[in-house]
Write an enzyme that holds these catalytic residues in place. Structure first.
Site, PDB file in Angstrom:
ATOM      1  N   HIS A 185       0.815  -1.222   0.000  1.00 46.54           N
ATOM      2  CA  HIS A 185       0.000   0.000   0.000  1.00 46.54           C
ATOM      3  C   HIS A 185       0.846   1.269   0.000  1.00 46.54           C
ATOM      4  O   HIS A 185       0.388   2.328   0.441  1.00 46.54           O
ATOM      5  CB  HIS A 185      -0.948  -0.006   1.211  1.00 46.54           C
ATOM      6  CG  HIS A 185      -2.300   0.554   0.918  1.00 46.54           C
ATOM      7  ND1 HIS A 185      -2.760   1.741   1.440  1.00 46.54           N
ATOM      8  CD2 HIS A 185      -3.307   0.077   0.147  1.00 46.54           C
ATOM      9  CE1 HIS A 185      -3.990   1.971   1.019  1.00 46.54           C
ATOM     10  NE2 HIS A 185      -4.347   0.974   0.222  1.00 46.54           N
ATOM     11  N   HIS A 284      -7.015  -3.178 -10.558  1.00 47.38           N
ATOM     12  CA  HIS A 284      -7.423  -2.714  -9.236  1.00 47.38           C
ATOM     13  C   HIS A 284      -8.922  -2.448  -9.245  1.00 47.38           C
ATOM     14  O   HIS A 284      -9.453  -1.879 -10.188  1.00 47.38           O
ATOM     15  CB  HIS A 284      -6.650  -1.433  -8.929  1.00 47.38           C
ATOM     16  CG  HIS A 284      -6.914  -0.823  -7.595  1.00 47.38           C
ATOM     17  ND1 HIS A 284      -7.665   0.324  -7.428  1.00 47.38           N
ATOM     18  CD2 HIS A 284      -6.494  -1.173  -6.359  1.00 47.38           C
ATOM     19  CE1 HIS A 284      -7.689   0.655  -6.151  1.00 47.38           C
ATOM     20  NE2 HIS A 284      -6.994  -0.244  -5.478  1.00 47.38           N
TER      21      HIS A 284
END
Length: 381
Positions: A185, A284
């Site tokens: 992340h 994503h």
């Protein structure tokens, strides 16, 4: 056929939907949103509508060129996400007008089902082994987890080993026949990632996502050379020009988001560019049902596809989930960890307009979490 109206709906938990209506009664849906900046994207869609009202919705490529290049100031997540949702809705209209699913308009299917993965663990992962085992029991063959919470630029050995032990616990829980994706992340510095990645190699992740922040993408080639783990990035890259700087420079997996990277039109082009570098696609998609439906249409059409993210039951979806906004949940219902190819026209889903309008009256003001280190300084979420 002409576009007669464009309406946006701010719906919980954190999404923005777009409805484009035509004078022939065909309606297209898109999902233009930046998580935590939905109102800003909504304003951008309203500005871009000046170019579209009264125009032919089937001139998708011309509209894409005008919307992305027609202003002196270009690019960035807000504009590209606004264009993405519009592009999705125009492809939805095109498919419905032709009576075909979008993937047929993209050259036809190259597969009959799409492999999906499930999220576990939340933003600060804790008891992940049991959650991973539960998702495998539910039929998924791959899961994704955040590797860590906050990390300092050079964190302690104890924090480093917490990540390693967490990944080890999940690998033990799911066994060698299933896949594990670790998402850093962008929380790790380049130095932290360089030290951490070799320690994760024994657990054979399918890939590690966002090992560093996108602004440090030039470091990915060196990181890739230092580890056997495939590296992935792309959720915060918004065009093929952004991907040009990482494809061919070390990544194994590209992760554009169809609601951020200028829509179906651009993600299809990014996939083609990635294919020339032997890079696979794992788009994503932690967003809503329209974004997922658009992602699946691409997944059925692109040859270098690897796996698809989906957010059914994800920790952000408090109170409302994807299937709540569909008339029929079947197109987004997974069997043995796969989505089956649909022959329904357009994006392949029927949006429940009444429910969208009802929940838009409630709206949302979702914001990204703000994290700080113990010393009070800003920490990457």
């Amino acid at each position: 056929m002409k576009i007669v109206s464009m309406d946006t709906f701010l719906v919980p938990p954190r999404w923005l939907f777009l409805r484009i209506r035509t004078d022939e009664g065909i309606t297209g849906w898109g999902e233009p949103v930046v998580e935590g900046r939905a109102e800003t994207v909504r304003a951008a869609v309203a500005e871009l509508s000046d170019h579209l009202i009264g125009e032919d919705p089937l001139r998708i490529e011309d509209h894409w060129q005008v919307l992305t290049k027609g202003g002196f100031y270009r690019g960035g997540p807000v504009l590209s996400s606004a264009v993405a949702g519009i592009d999705q809705a125009l492809w939805d209209i095109a498919g419905k007008s032709a009576g075909l699913p979008v993937h047929q308009l993209l050259g036809g299917p190259v597969r009959e089902k799409v492999r999906m993965y499930a999220w576990i663990g939340g933003d600060r992962p804790a008891e992940v082994a049991e959650l991973a085992a539960a998702q495998i029991e539910a039929g998924f063959t791959a899961i994704k987890m955040n590797g860590s919470g906050e990390l300092t630029a050079v964190d302690t050995p104890a924090r480093t080993m917490e990540v390693v032990q967490r990944v080890a616990a999940v690998r033990e829980a799911i066994g060698p026949d299933h896949d594990l994706v670790v998402d850093l992340h962008g929380r790790a510095s380049t130095a932290m990632a360089r030290g951490l990645l070799p320690l994760l190699e024994p657990y054979l992740p399918l890939f590690v996502e966002e090992a560093v922040l996108p602004e440090h993408s030039r470091n990915l080639a060196a990181l890739a050379a230092s580890t056997s783990i495939p590296l992935a990035t792309g959720e915060r890259l918004y065009s093929r020009w952004d991907f040009r700087d990482v494809i061919g420079h070390g990544i194994a997996v590209a992760q554009p988001d169809v609601s951020h990277a200028c829509g179906i039109s651009e993600v299809r082009r990014i996939a083609s560019m990635a294919e020339t570098y032997d890079v696979t696609m794992a788009p994503h998609c932690p967003l809503g049902p329209i974004s997922l439906a658009a992602s699946l249409q691409l997944a059925f059409a692109i040859p270098n596809f690897l796996i698809q993210e989906q957010s059914v039951g994800i920790h952000y979806n408090q109170g409302n989930d994807l299937l709540d906004y569909l008339v029929d949940p079947d197109p987004l219902t997974f069997t043995a960890g796969y989505a089956t190819r649909t022959t329904r026209p357009g994006l392949g889903i029927d949006v429940d307009e009444a429910e969208v309008e009802r929940m838009a009256r409630e709206g949302h003001r979702w914001r990204s979490p703000l994290w700080r280190h113990p010393d009070g300084s800003f920490a990457e979420w």
